[in-house]
Scaffold this active site. Sequence first.
Site, short mmCIF file in Angstrom:
data_model
loop_
_atom_site.label_atom_id
_atom_site.label_comp_id
_atom_site.label_asym_id
_atom_site.label_seq_id
_atom_site.Cartn_x
_atom_site.Cartn_y
_atom_site.Cartn_z
CB SER A 183 -8.62 0.88 5.63
OG SER A 183 -9.51 2.23 5.68
CB SER A 185 -8.16 3.90 3.02
OG SER A 185 -7.50 3.25 3.84
CE LYS A 215 -3.90 2.08 2.46
NZ LYS A 215 -4.91 1.99 3.88
#
Lengths: 95, 486
Positions: free
Chosen positions: B177, B153, B78
């Site tokens: 998330s 997210s 990420k």
Amino acid sequence: MTLDAETVKKIARLARLKIDDQAIAGYSKNLTNILQLVEQMNAVSTDQVEPMAHPLDASQRLREDRVTEVNQREQFQSVAPQVQDGLYLVPKVIE
Amino acid sequence: MPLHHKTLAELAQGLRDKHFSSVELTQHYLNRIAQWDKTLNSYVTVTPERALQQARQADALRVKNTAGPLCGVPLAQKDIFCTHGVKTSCGSKMLDNFIAPYTATVVEKCQEAGLVMLGKLNMDEFAMGSSNETSFYGPVKNPWDLTRVPGGSSGGSAAGVAARLTPAATGTDTGGSIRQPAALCNLTGLKPTYGRVSRWGMIAFASSLDQAGPITQTAQDAALLLNIMAGFDSKDSTSLDSPVPDYTTTLKDTLQGLRIGLPKEFFATGLDDGVARVIDEAITQYKKLGASVVEISLPTSQLSVPAYYVIAPAECSSNLSRFDGVRFGYRCANPADLLDLYQRSRGEGFGAEVKRRIMIGTYALSAGYYDAYYLKAQKVRRLISGDFKRAFENVDVIMGPTSPTTAFKLGERSEDPITMYLCDIYTIAVNLAGLPGMSIPAGFSQGLPVGLQIIGNYFTEAKLLNVAHRYQQVTDWHKRIPPGFE
């Protein structure tokens, strides 16, 4: 609680955020809605409740006070917008 | 079987048995990214040269027989984890020009284990969002339906793994998330106990809630990756110094006698009928595996979204004050004075949702309002945590839906922050309490994936992985690949 345009401008100033004038009304509406959501908390009494700052109620770990970092100024300043002679440059502050 | 249909465990086995090399495997995934990612937008940065270099090193270690279990297996990070020499954007214009000068502990541990980094994955700006629509780099598409969001997210992480543009990914979870995008994309996602995985070098959103974890195809893969990610780190002051078990050794333990708690609040109004049906079927499956089910109540969990939208913005307003246009990141053109430099750099560098949260946090922490908002929210947080504590006196794990609905349409909720916030209604309480939580594929409703959430007591990641693995031994939902991406 309603956040009017003046309050939105005041908060933006505190947060050092430039908000365009035409966007103020939108922020005012959205932030008011969020605060209304938040105020649902008042449905429950918390008079005798200890605030919880850490999920496991752990306290800050301390370490020995000795130097563990090496100086990496050049590397860290390589990502700065403007530097000169190892100093960060900003617009003139003192007249 | 094509290489990209394999799990991390199967790829590691293939490398051990010399069926393919890490270079071949890495090139296979790089080709898939080149072919498909224009459609999905799951990567912010692809790092092919670095990946192939790491793959060559991994192959050399395999020859010398000094390789760790996952050495040579590709993975993507990420874009919230600082990676030395690689752009680390956090999905923001503010950090579009930021080449990280150091490496996050999570990335470093993956490197030490010999994992090959394919690139950095798209995400909501500063991890603030539930649809991956707040990213400066544009929304990510859900591979199950390109007109829908992948969740957020960690939306790039979920879409990337679902479309098999990487066999696994890292994510972070502040209010859901990891778990919500895993649910919306038919994946296994694990948010560990707060403090289990180091936050060092992970760009901070809300420091008392943030936690990193794996997004994978299976529970076994999540166990393999958590073995690498977890552990004490002296560089993170909230890292917990507690031993890390080998999460793979207990995967097969029996579920006979497992006590599952079903919070009635998680099955009330607001839950989509199709999602409810899939969750019921999953619970029935667990009963067949020997588990017993009891209804429980988490009364204060109803207030988790309100409390979260004080605590998270308050901490974010403080954390994001470091973006000042002086030391790194975006700086506005021709600042008139220092105040103008701060205000325009931040005003132009942050997107709308980030600015909203900074402002809510600033307001909640401002003079005269602290007790009414921040202190109140921390007290509610204690009550929420107490609900779980009581529940875990009688049950081993808590189950329910991860998300009230399946993946929604792009643009459907992006205009109204409140409807977006309510996506995380079942996940946020877990972060506030600091507990570990998982989402696993449980079936489909109208062709879209549904995730089952499994919540455990502190440090029971091994139990959660065991509970998830046993289910995956008797179901095949987790093996489904989105049509078109096979």
